[in-house]
Design a protein around this motif. Structure first.
Motif, mmCIF file in Angstrom:
data_model
loop_
_atom_site.group_PDB
_atom_site.id
_atom_site.type_symbol
_atom_site.label_atom_id
_atom_site.label_comp_id
_atom_site.label_asym_id
_atom_site.label_seq_id
_atom_site.Cartn_x
_atom_site.Cartn_y
_atom_site.Cartn_z
ATOM 1 N N GLU A 123 0.797 -1.226 0.000
ATOM 2 C CA GLU A 123 0.000 0.000 0.000
ATOM 3 C C GLU A 123 0.835 1.285 0.000
ATOM 4 O OE1 GLU A 123 -2.467 -0.511 3.391
ATOM 5 O OE2 GLU A 123 -3.959 -1.719 2.327
ATOM 6 N N TYR A 124 2.122 1.173 0.345
ATOM 7 C CA TYR A 124 2.947 2.385 0.389
ATOM 8 C C TYR A 124 2.996 3.107 -0.950
ATOM 9 C CZ TYR A 124 6.772 -0.184 -1.932
ATOM 10 O OH TYR A 124 7.533 -0.898 -2.820
ATOM 11 N N ILE A 125 2.754 2.391 -2.053
ATOM 12 C CA ILE A 125 2.883 3.018 -3.364
ATOM 13 C C ILE A 125 1.809 4.079 -3.607
ATOM 14 C CG2 ILE A 125 1.420 1.454 -4.708
ATOM 15 C CD1 ILE A 125 4.908 2.865 -5.691
ATOM 16 N N PHE A 126 0.771 4.110 -2.769
ATOM 17 C CA PHE A 126 -0.275 5.120 -2.926
ATOM 18 C C PHE A 126 -0.046 6.344 -2.049
ATOM 19 C CE2 PHE A 126 -2.135 1.070 -4.128
ATOM 20 C CZ PHE A 126 -2.690 1.393 -5.355
ATOM 21 N N ALA A 127 1.021 6.369 -1.282
ATOM 22 C CA ALA A 127 1.291 7.489 -0.377
ATOM 23 C C ALA A 127 1.877 8.671 -1.142
ATOM 24 C CB ALA A 127 2.243 7.054 0.733
ATOM 25 N N GLU A 128 1.375 9.847 -0.840
ATOM 26 C CA GLU A 128 1.872 11.054 -1.506
ATOM 27 C C GLU A 128 3.362 11.255 -1.246
ATOM 28 O OE1 GLU A 128 0.869 15.844 -1.927
ATOM 29 O OE2 GLU A 128 -0.384 14.535 -0.700
ATOM 30 N N ALA A 129 3.815 10.950 -0.034
ATOM 31 C CA ALA A 129 5.236 11.127 0.288
ATOM 32 C C ALA A 129 6.115 10.253 -0.601
ATOM 33 C CB ALA A 129 5.484 10.799 1.760
#
Length: 208
Positions: A123-129
């Motif tokens: 899910e990290y791939i959807f984080a803006e950062a």
């Protein structure tokens, strides 16, 4: 169609990226009819020059890239995965640039790579950062490639069963709407065929 609850999917990933890391390659190869490697390698057609791979796992794609003579470095969060990758590189007799790090704080200087690749990220791939970091390390006009999901082509009863198992693990591929819009990256989506299925590949262009 049956989907696993997100907490169970997250737990499965945590186990495979942690204590069950030695089983990762077997699981991905067996449950996806050998298509996992094809889906990963679909990313290679879209990048050239110096490439950073985020979340390189057991190093399967990195080894292919290095053996092709590509300028390829990788960042991986899991110490267990890094251990498996380094064993792979030692067996192959190759040297590969691999460091431990976080996708939201990449240990790469600004505008230093021509391409960024991530295959089957969590899910990290959807984080803006994370998107901001990808845009930061890319040179203007650079390309980011995310292999987000794969789908098997059912072939008889066994193929249908394995296709269902695929959906149990991966679920429905999230739409591009889940990606941040204000990070300097413009994304498109393509399905790339493989011998027994297809991969969902997202391609992001870094604005000049």
């Amino acid at each position: 169609m049956i989907w696993l609850p997100r907490p169970l999917v997250r737990l499965a990933f945590e186990l495979l990226y942690g204590p069950l890391a030695p089983c990762y390659d077997w699981v991905s190869r067996t449950f996806f009819l050998g298509q996992w490697a094809h889906w990963q390698q679909a990313a290679l057609a879209f990048v050239e020059g110096r490439v950073l791979e985020i979340g390189s796992g057991t190093g399967a794609l990195q080894l292919v890239a290095v053996e092709q003579g590509r300028d390829w470095v990788a960042v991986e969060r899991s110490a267990q995965m890094i251990r498996q990758a380094r064993r792979r590189f030692r067996r192959a007799g190759v040297a590969a640039g691999l460091v431990r790090g976080e996708a939201a704080a990449l240990p790469i200087q600004t505008a230093r790579v021509d391409g960024v690749v991530s295959t089957f990220p969590t899910e990290y791939i959807f984080a803006e950062a994370v998107h901001q970091e990808i845009a930061r390390v890319l040179r203007p006009g650079g390309v980011a490639v995310v292999v987000l999901a794969g789908a098997l082509r059912p072939t008889g009863p066994l193929g249908a069963v394995l296709d269902q198992l695929h959906h149990l693990v991966v679920g429905d591929a999230p739409a591009l709407e889940g990606f941040p819009r204000s990070t300097g990256l413009t994304w498109t989506a393509r399905w790339i065929p493989s011998p027994q299925g297809k991969a969902l590949v997202l391609i992001g262009k870094r604005m000049p």
